[in-house]
Write a protein that holds these residues in place. Structure first.
Motif, mmCIF file in Angstrom:
data_model
loop_
_atom_site.group_PDB
_atom_site.id
_atom_site.type_symbol
_atom_site.label_atom_id
_atom_site.label_comp_id
_atom_site.label_asym_id
_atom_site.label_seq_id
_atom_site.Cartn_x
_atom_site.Cartn_y
_atom_site.Cartn_z
ATOM 1 N N VAL A 103 0.817 -1.002 0.053
ATOM 2 C CA VAL A 103 0.035 -0.169 0.057
ATOM 3 C C VAL A 103 0.943 1.392 -0.161
ATOM 4 N N VAL A 104 0.741 1.951 -1.030
ATOM 5 C CA VAL A 104 1.592 3.335 -1.050
ATOM 6 C C VAL A 104 0.762 4.549 -0.582
ATOM 7 N N GLY A 105 1.189 4.946 0.419
ATOM 8 C CA GLY A 105 0.475 6.144 1.249
ATOM 9 C C GLY A 105 0.652 7.395 0.196
ATOM 10 N N ASP A 106 0.038 8.458 0.740
ATOM 11 C CA ASP A 106 0.135 9.731 -0.111
ATOM 12 C C ASP A 106 1.362 9.950 -0.538
ATOM 13 N N VAL A 107 1.344 10.180 -2.094
ATOM 14 C CA VAL A 107 2.595 10.341 -2.533
ATOM 15 C C VAL A 107 2.991 11.833 -2.624
ATOM 16 N N HIS A 108 2.127 12.753 -2.927
ATOM 17 C CA HIS A 108 2.626 14.066 -2.873
ATOM 18 C C HIS A 108 3.858 14.534 -3.778
ATOM 19 N N ASP A 109 4.000 13.962 -4.821
ATOM 20 C CA ASP A 109 4.948 14.247 -5.774
ATOM 21 C C ASP A 109 6.109 13.562 -5.429
ATOM 22 N N GLN A 110 6.038 12.596 -4.362
ATOM 23 C CA GLN A 110 7.368 11.831 -4.134
ATOM 24 C C GLN A 110 6.998 10.171 -4.810
ATOM 25 N N TRP A 111 7.645 10.313 -6.026
ATOM 26 C CA TRP A 111 7.532 9.046 -6.705
ATOM 27 C C TRP A 111 8.558 9.002 -7.761
ATOM 28 N N ILE A 145 -11.950 -7.228 10.671
ATOM 29 C CA ILE A 145 -11.200 -6.433 9.498
ATOM 30 C C ILE A 145 -10.066 -5.482 10.009
ATOM 31 N N ILE A 146 -9.050 -5.409 8.931
ATOM 32 C CA ILE A 146 -7.870 -4.624 9.409
ATOM 33 C C ILE A 146 -8.036 -3.461 8.779
ATOM 34 N N TYR A 147 -8.066 -2.379 9.500
ATOM 35 C CA TYR A 147 -8.154 -0.772 9.009
ATOM 36 C C TYR A 147 -6.857 -0.355 8.991
ATOM 37 N N LEU A 148 -6.043 0.052 7.901
ATOM 38 C CA LEU A 148 -4.649 0.340 7.641
ATOM 39 C C LEU A 148 -4.555 1.901 7.124
ATOM 40 N N ASN A 149 -4.253 2.624 7.960
ATOM 41 C CA ASN A 149 -3.791 4.113 7.490
ATOM 42 C C ASN A 149 -2.428 4.146 7.037
ATOM 43 N N ALA A 150 -2.066 4.361 5.533
ATOM 44 C CA ALA A 150 -0.773 4.049 4.993
ATOM 45 C C ALA A 150 0.026 5.615 4.855
ATOM 46 N N ALA A 151 -0.518 6.470 5.403
ATOM 47 C CA ALA A 151 -0.201 8.110 4.960
ATOM 48 C C ALA A 151 0.998 8.309 5.715
ATOM 49 N N SER A 152 2.265 7.513 5.507
ATOM 50 C CA SER A 152 3.549 7.987 6.436
ATOM 51 C C SER A 152 4.196 9.067 5.421
ATOM 52 N N VAL A 153 3.830 10.416 5.700
ATOM 53 C CA VAL A 153 4.253 11.328 4.750
ATOM 54 C C VAL A 153 5.253 12.227 5.602
ATOM 55 N N PRO A 154 6.554 12.796 4.986
ATOM 56 C CA PRO A 154 6.672 12.533 3.638
ATOM 57 C C PRO A 154 7.192 10.928 3.396
ATOM 58 N N ARG A 155 6.913 10.290 2.111
ATOM 59 C CA ARG A 155 7.249 8.993 1.990
ATOM 60 C C ARG A 155 8.646 8.608 1.323
ATOM 61 N N ILE A 156 9.270 9.529 1.144
ATOM 62 C CA ILE A 156 10.858 9.466 0.686
ATOM 63 C C ILE A 156 11.489 10.691 1.666
ATOM 64 N N VAL A 157 12.673 10.001 2.186
ATOM 65 C CA VAL A 157 13.427 11.065 3.081
ATOM 66 C C VAL A 157 14.784 10.881 2.793
ATOM 67 N N GLU A 158 15.701 11.733 3.097
ATOM 68 C CA GLU A 158 17.331 11.718 3.021
ATOM 69 C C GLU A 158 17.835 11.230 4.419
ATOM 70 N N ASN A 159 18.553 10.307 4.519
ATOM 71 C CA ASN A 159 19.063 10.154 6.009
ATOM 72 C C ASN A 159 20.218 9.572 5.791
ATOM 73 N N ASP A 160 21.346 10.536 6.313
ATOM 74 C CA ASP A 160 22.861 10.236 6.201
ATOM 75 C C ASP A 160 23.242 9.891 4.894
ATOM 76 N N SER A 161 22.912 10.748 4.012
ATOM 77 C CA SER A 161 23.208 10.542 2.633
ATOM 78 C C SER A 161 22.570 9.355 1.933
ATOM 79 N N GLN A 162 21.621 8.956 2.588
ATOM 80 C CA GLN A 162 20.980 7.764 1.866
ATOM 81 C C GLN A 162 19.443 8.129 1.621
#
Length: 319
Positions: free
Chosen positions: A25-33, A256-273
């Motif tokens: 499940v891909v959470g809110d992209v907000h231009d991060q793809w 039923i499993i209800y899953l909120n997938a909106a971990s935003v920002p979904r792309i981060v910079e961490n220690d040059s990675q």
């Protein structure tokens, strides 16, 4: 083995569930793809990808890239995906000539049958149907973005919206339904940290969609199986505090499993990675056995994994 969209699937027979189905499940992209996201999904070995919307502010190029992903997928549009179209405020800020272009429709055309808002996509080889909630939802009990629902879908009220979602369920080719929404349903709690809780002042209150909740209720009444309801919109990071995160998982009394997938920002910079996140759900014989939030690094390896839910198996003691 069976082929689905060119992808080999782990099947025992056409009428049975796969031994294990891995869903991303891909959470809110907000231009991060990025291209690397598709490569990472392939490396993770997922069978199905679900997108909860908010690709960007009518970001046609982002949707074009996602539409080209050659893994079975389903998506629903978020409020940002009609940012310059759905409201008078947005139309005043629109960066293109709306008399000549329609970026909302361009996104829908690119996704084609993969867009399940107010619709469904059958995966009969997996005995599974993905049904979409209301597209472009803003969230909450107030009927927001009313114009676009009326113009695009002829829907003018939450009652009509619930009926349209339920109609998609009735047309499903299978009895196992995964619901995919942008915002989640009402009924998951009214605390600001709950999956759809209101986290801005005045804090507190259930900001889930009542039409979505009603459609889920009617689906259960009809005797369908619902292993998973997944959505985004309400970001994990809370606006009123940095001391905790939003609860990403809710398990209902029906299982039923209800899953909120909106971990935003979904792309981060961490220690040059560069790290990118996906929610991974394991479905076994139509039952969710695990849900996790993973972060994938530059080498496509899982750098961290947070187990959000794991099904407990009762142990039968020998006599």
């Amino acid at each position: 083995m069976l082929e689905i969209d060119g992808k080999e699937s782990r099947m025992t027979s056409q009428k049975t569930q796969p031994i294990t189905l891995k869903i991303a499940v891909v959470g809110d992209v907000h231009d991060q793809w990025e291209v690397e996201d598709g490569i990472a999904l392939k490396h993770l070995g997922v069978d199905l990808v679900l997108f909860v919307g908010d690709f960007g502010n009518e970001s046609v190029e982002v949707v074009k890239a996602i539409a080209s992903l050659d893994i079975p997928k389903a998506a629903v549009m978020g409020n940002h995906d009609a940012w310059y179209t759905a409201t008078e405020w947005g139309r005043k800020k629109c960066p293109y000539d709306r008399s000549k272009e329609d970026w909302v429709q361009e996104q829908l055309d690119l996704l084609g049958s993969a867009h399940v808002g107010y619709g469904k996509l059958d995966f009969p080889d997996w005995n599974l149907t993905v049904v979409g909630g209301r597209p472009f939802t803003w969230g909450g009990s107030e009927w927001r973005f009313a114009d676009i629902c009326k113009e695009r879908y002829g829907v003018t009220s939450p009652e009509e919206s619930a009926a349209k979602i339920t109609a998609a369920v009735k047309s499903a080719a299978t009895d196992t339904i995964i619901f995919l929404g942008h915002n989640g349903p009402s009924g998951l709690g009214d605390r600001p940290e709950d999956p759809c809780g209101k986290d801005w002042h005045p804090i507190g209150g259930d900001f889930g969609d009542p039409d979505f909740a009603e459609a889920i209720s009617q689906t259960l009444t009809a005797g369908k199986t619902i292993p998973l309801v997944t959505f985004g919109h309400m970001h994990h990071s809370l606006r009123h505090t940095k001391k905790e995160l939003r609860k990403a998982i809710f398990r209902s009394p029906e299982g039923i499993i209800y899953l909120n997938a909106a971990s935003v920002p979904r792309i981060v910079e961490n220690d040059s990675q560069k790290l990118r996140n996906f929610s991974l759900v394991t479905l076994e014989a139509g039952v969710v056995t695990q849900a996790a939030l993973v972060w994938v690094g530059n080498d496509l390896q899982v750098v961290s994994e947070e187990i959000l839910y794991e099904r407990s198996h009762s142990v039968v003691q020998p006599a």
